[in-house]
Design a protein around this motif. Structure first.
Motif, PDB file in Angstrom:
ATOM      1  N   GLN A 304       0.776  -1.138  -0.022  1.00 54.57           N
ATOM      2  CA  GLN A 304      -0.089  -0.061   0.031  1.00 54.57           C
ATOM      3  C   GLN A 304       0.703   1.169   0.088  1.00 54.57           C
ATOM      4  O   GLN A 304       0.714   2.205  -0.676  1.00 54.57           O
ATOM      5  CB  GLN A 304      -0.835   0.071   1.343  1.00 54.57           C
ATOM      6  N   GLU A 305       1.797   1.363   0.801  1.00 54.90           N
ATOM      7  CA  GLU A 305       2.692   2.402   1.114  1.00 54.90           C
ATOM      8  C   GLU A 305       3.383   2.991  -0.223  1.00 54.90           C
ATOM      9  O   GLU A 305       3.694   3.901  -0.569  1.00 54.90           O
ATOM     10  CB  GLU A 305       3.654   2.088   2.242  1.00 54.90           C
ATOM     11  N   ALA A 306       4.011   1.476  -1.007  1.00 56.42           N
ATOM     12  CA  ALA A 306       4.766   1.772  -2.039  1.00 56.42           C
ATOM     13  C   ALA A 306       3.919   2.148  -3.279  1.00 56.42           C
ATOM     14  O   ALA A 306       4.284   3.233  -3.897  1.00 56.42           O
ATOM     15  CB  ALA A 306       5.415   0.433  -2.361  1.00 56.42           C
ATOM     16  N   THR A 308       0.999   3.787  -2.777  1.00 58.79           N
ATOM     17  CA  THR A 308       0.543   5.235  -2.541  1.00 58.79           C
ATOM     18  C   THR A 308       1.726   6.292  -3.073  1.00 58.79           C
ATOM     19  O   THR A 308       1.532   7.269  -3.547  1.00 58.79           O
ATOM     20  CB  THR A 308       0.506   5.508  -1.273  1.00 58.79           C
ATOM     21  N   ASN A 309       2.848   5.841  -2.733  1.00 58.35           N
ATOM     22  CA  ASN A 309       4.047   6.501  -3.112  1.00 58.35           C
ATOM     23  C   ASN A 309       4.225   6.633  -4.580  1.00 58.35           C
ATOM     24  O   ASN A 309       4.360   7.918  -5.197  1.00 58.35           O
ATOM     25  CB  ASN A 309       5.466   6.065  -2.540  1.00 58.35           C
ATOM     26  N   VAL A 310       4.011   5.849  -5.382  1.00 55.71           N
ATOM     27  CA  VAL A 310       4.089   5.537  -6.816  1.00 55.71           C
ATOM     28  C   VAL A 310       2.980   6.768  -7.372  1.00 55.71           C
ATOM     29  O   VAL A 310       3.411   7.435  -8.200  1.00 55.71           O
ATOM     30  CB  VAL A 310       3.691   4.385  -7.336  1.00 55.71           C
ATOM     31  N   HIS A 311       1.736   6.600  -6.708  1.00 59.68           N
ATOM     32  CA  HIS A 311       0.800   7.391  -7.203  1.00 59.68           C
ATOM     33  C   HIS A 311       1.066   8.957  -6.801  1.00 59.68           C
ATOM     34  O   HIS A 311       0.877   9.793  -7.566  1.00 59.68           O
ATOM     35  CB  HIS A 311      -0.633   7.227  -6.284  1.00 59.68           C
ATOM     36  N   ARG A 312       1.697   9.003  -5.525  1.00 62.91           N
ATOM     37  CA  ARG A 312       1.793  10.793  -5.278  1.00 62.91           C
ATOM     38  C   ARG A 312       3.095  11.087  -5.792  1.00 62.91           C
ATOM     39  O   ARG A 312       3.158  12.390  -5.908  1.00 62.91           O
ATOM     40  CB  ARG A 312       1.935  10.722  -3.614  1.00 62.91           C
ATOM     41  N   HIS A 313       4.173  10.338  -5.835  1.00 65.16           N
ATOM     42  CA  HIS A 313       5.497  10.955  -6.104  1.00 65.16           C
ATOM     43  C   HIS A 313       6.066  10.718  -7.501  1.00 65.16           C
ATOM     44  O   HIS A 313       6.948  11.636  -7.820  1.00 65.16           O
ATOM     45  CB  HIS A 313       6.526  10.377  -5.104  1.00 65.16           C
ATOM     46  N   SER A 314       5.731   9.505  -7.903  1.00 61.35           N
ATOM     47  CA  SER A 314       6.653   8.899  -9.103  1.00 61.35           C
ATOM     48  C   SER A 314       6.306   9.485 -10.650  1.00 61.35           C
ATOM     49  O   SER A 314       7.157   9.473 -11.375  1.00 61.35           O
ATOM     50  CB  SER A 314       6.554   7.453  -9.142  1.00 61.35           C
ATOM     51  N   VAL A 358       7.252   9.641   6.765  1.00 58.36           N
ATOM     52  CA  VAL A 358       7.385   8.378   7.906  1.00 58.36           C
ATOM     53  C   VAL A 358       6.938   7.126   6.906  1.00 58.36           C
ATOM     54  O   VAL A 358       7.175   6.122   7.645  1.00 58.36           O
ATOM     55  CB  VAL A 358       6.434   8.801   8.998  1.00 58.36           C
ATOM     56  N   GLY A 359       6.256   7.286   5.858  1.00 59.01           N
ATOM     57  CA  GLY A 359       5.925   6.133   5.249  1.00 59.01           C
ATOM     58  C   GLY A 359       6.725   4.892   5.302  1.00 59.01           C
ATOM     59  O   GLY A 359       6.780   4.123   5.655  1.00 59.01           O
ATOM     60  N   LEU A 360       7.883   5.480   4.352  1.00 62.63           N
ATOM     61  CA  LEU A 360       8.897   4.347   4.066  1.00 62.63           C
ATOM     62  C   LEU A 360       9.803   4.001   5.366  1.00 62.63           C
ATOM     63  O   LEU A 360       9.844   2.651   5.607  1.00 62.63           O
ATOM     64  CB  LEU A 360      10.014   4.884   3.024  1.00 62.63           C
TER      65      LEU A 360
HETATM   66 MG   LIG Z   1       4.658   7.740   1.559  1.00 64.31          MG
END
Ligand SMILES: [Mg+2]
Ligand SMILES: Nc1ncnc2c1ncn2[C@@H]1O[C@H](COP(=O)(O)OP(=O)(O)OP(=O)(O)O)[C@@H](O)[C@H]1O
Length: 402
Positions: A304-306, A308-314, A358-360
């Protein structure tokens, strides 16, 4: 001296003096010894013989000291306090006196002496003097002192190092506890936000869309600005609804508990793709039986975190997910083709990015608590890979134990 029958006897003080026998090889040996001050005292403590070692160590020639009281060899303080006499008393009482202490040389300098005083008695037991052997132990004493100081310093260092290490361990532990609690707090907050977004903002937006649909229908036939605005608003509210759904879905995911890992992952990925527009490809080789609950939930949360990061940051259009189980370890990989990220050159990538959110870092801590590892690899422009490997005790959980 030799008596009339030629038998060797030692002269006694009562007979007037100790007579050196210049031919006695034993006496000659003693006189030539360099490393030991060996000399005789009469019963009052007056010096009556003096060897080469005594001259070397104490600095007096025989002619300067023979006949003087042996308290001259003590520090002024000791001499005044009656220490020399006390030592003779002990020697005559016990037969022998031994000590280490400061003695004075002719030039007034002090040296650390090992002293043995032996009471000399004739065959009838009568005391006729004392033999005194003195060694200069100054060097040895300094050496021992240096050794002790070095030892004390080392011990101090060890104590300080141990304390510093303990403080470090404690602060590491509290940092870990803190990140675990952060993850927990974040999880709760996310669930709440996800629910609120869905239930509240989502409902308002749905009502707004209803009204806009109504307005849209009512304004059929009207031409110009207002109509264009209405169409725009409708498009915006649809986007907003989609975004809110995506966010709330990411924040408040479906129940893993009932569904099991492979089903939950498949379900989640479908939802994720549909809502985020990010294409997902998944490869799974997960056994039919369930893994331990905390292992499943950690794998799921990392995923989920990974994502969500793909969606938010990548900015990546795709995400590839691999899940496999091998020799009691479950492996998860999430790849994207996005903008990637850069470390700060020192330490791990995790150390560098772990300060931004704090996610990763929280995921890494969750994984670590299960004795697994979480690693990142990424380069600017070359996408990102998050890898987690978590061991699980197969025997404890296989065979329908759940
Ligand atoms: Mg994150
Ligand atoms: N797939 C990715 N592609 C590019 N950059 C990423 C990716 N994943 C993470 N990052 C970078 O790493 C940082 C740390 O990510 P992390 O998940 O720890 O925190 P966050 O997402 O910013 O905040 P949160 O605490 O809500 O997760 C992000 O802020 C982002 O800059």
């Amino acid at each position: 001296v030799n008596d009339t029958e030629g038998k060797r006897v030692v002269a006694t003080r009562a007979e007037g003096e100790f007579l050196p026998h210049h031919r006695d090889p034993f006496r000659l040996l003693i006189e030539s010894v360099q490393d030991y001050a060996i000399f005789l005292l009469d019963t009052d403590g007056r010096i009556i013989s003096w060897n080469a070692g005594a001259q070397r160590i104490k600095g007096y020639a025989a002619s300067e000291i023979v006949g003087k009281h042996f308290s001259n060899l003590y520090t002024a303080e000791d001499a005044k306090s009656g220490k020399p006499e006390r030592e003779l008393d002990v020697a005559s009482r016990d037969g022998r006196f031994e000590e280490e202490g400061w003695r004075r040389r002719k030039d007034g300098s002090l040296f650390w002496a090992n002293v043995i005083i032996t009471a000399l008695r004739d065959p009838s037991g009568r005391l006729y003097g004392f033999g005194k052997v003195t060694r200069d132990f100054t060097e040895r004493m300094r050496f021992v002192q240096d050794l002790q100081r070095a030892k004390a310093a080392t011990e101090m260092e060890v104590v300080e190092r141990t304390a510093a290490e303990r403080r470090l361990r404690e602060s590491e532990r509290s940092l870990r506890e803190l990140s675990a609690r952060l993850v927990q707090a974040q999880e709760e907050e996310r669930r709440r936000l996800g629910r609120d977004l869905h239930d509240s903002v989502g409902q308002y937006l749905a009502m707004l869309k209803l009204s806009l649909d109504l307005l849209d229908r009512e304004s059929q036939g009207i031409e110009g600005q207002s109509r264009r605005h209405i169409t725009e608003c409708l498009q915006l509210v649809e986007d907003a609804i989609k975004e809110v759904r995506t966010l709330s879905y990411l924040l408040y995911p479906p129940m893993l508990e009932e569904a099991g890992l492979s089903v939950a992952i498949q379900w989640y990925l479908d939802g994720f793709s549909k809502r985020s527009g990010i294409e997902t490809a998944v490869q799974m080789s997960v056994p039919v039986q369930r893994l331990p609950r905390e292992v499943e939930s950690t794998v799921f949360r990392v995923l989920q975190e990974a994502l969500t990061n793909v969606h938010r940051h990548s900015n990546s259009p795709v995400a590839r997910v691999n899940v496999s189980v091998d020799k009691g370890v479950v492996h998860l990989e999430v790849h994207d083709d996005g903008i990637g990220m850069r470390g700060d050159g020192s330490g791990s990538l995790m150390d560098a990015v772990g300060t931004r959110g704090v996610g990763l870092r929280g995921m890494a801590e969750l994984v670590r608590q299960l004795e697994g590892t979480l690693t990142l690899s990424s380069e600017p422009g070359k996408g990102t890979v998050v890898r987690a490997s978590i061991p699980f005790a197969e025997e404890k959980h296989s065979g329908g134990s759940r």
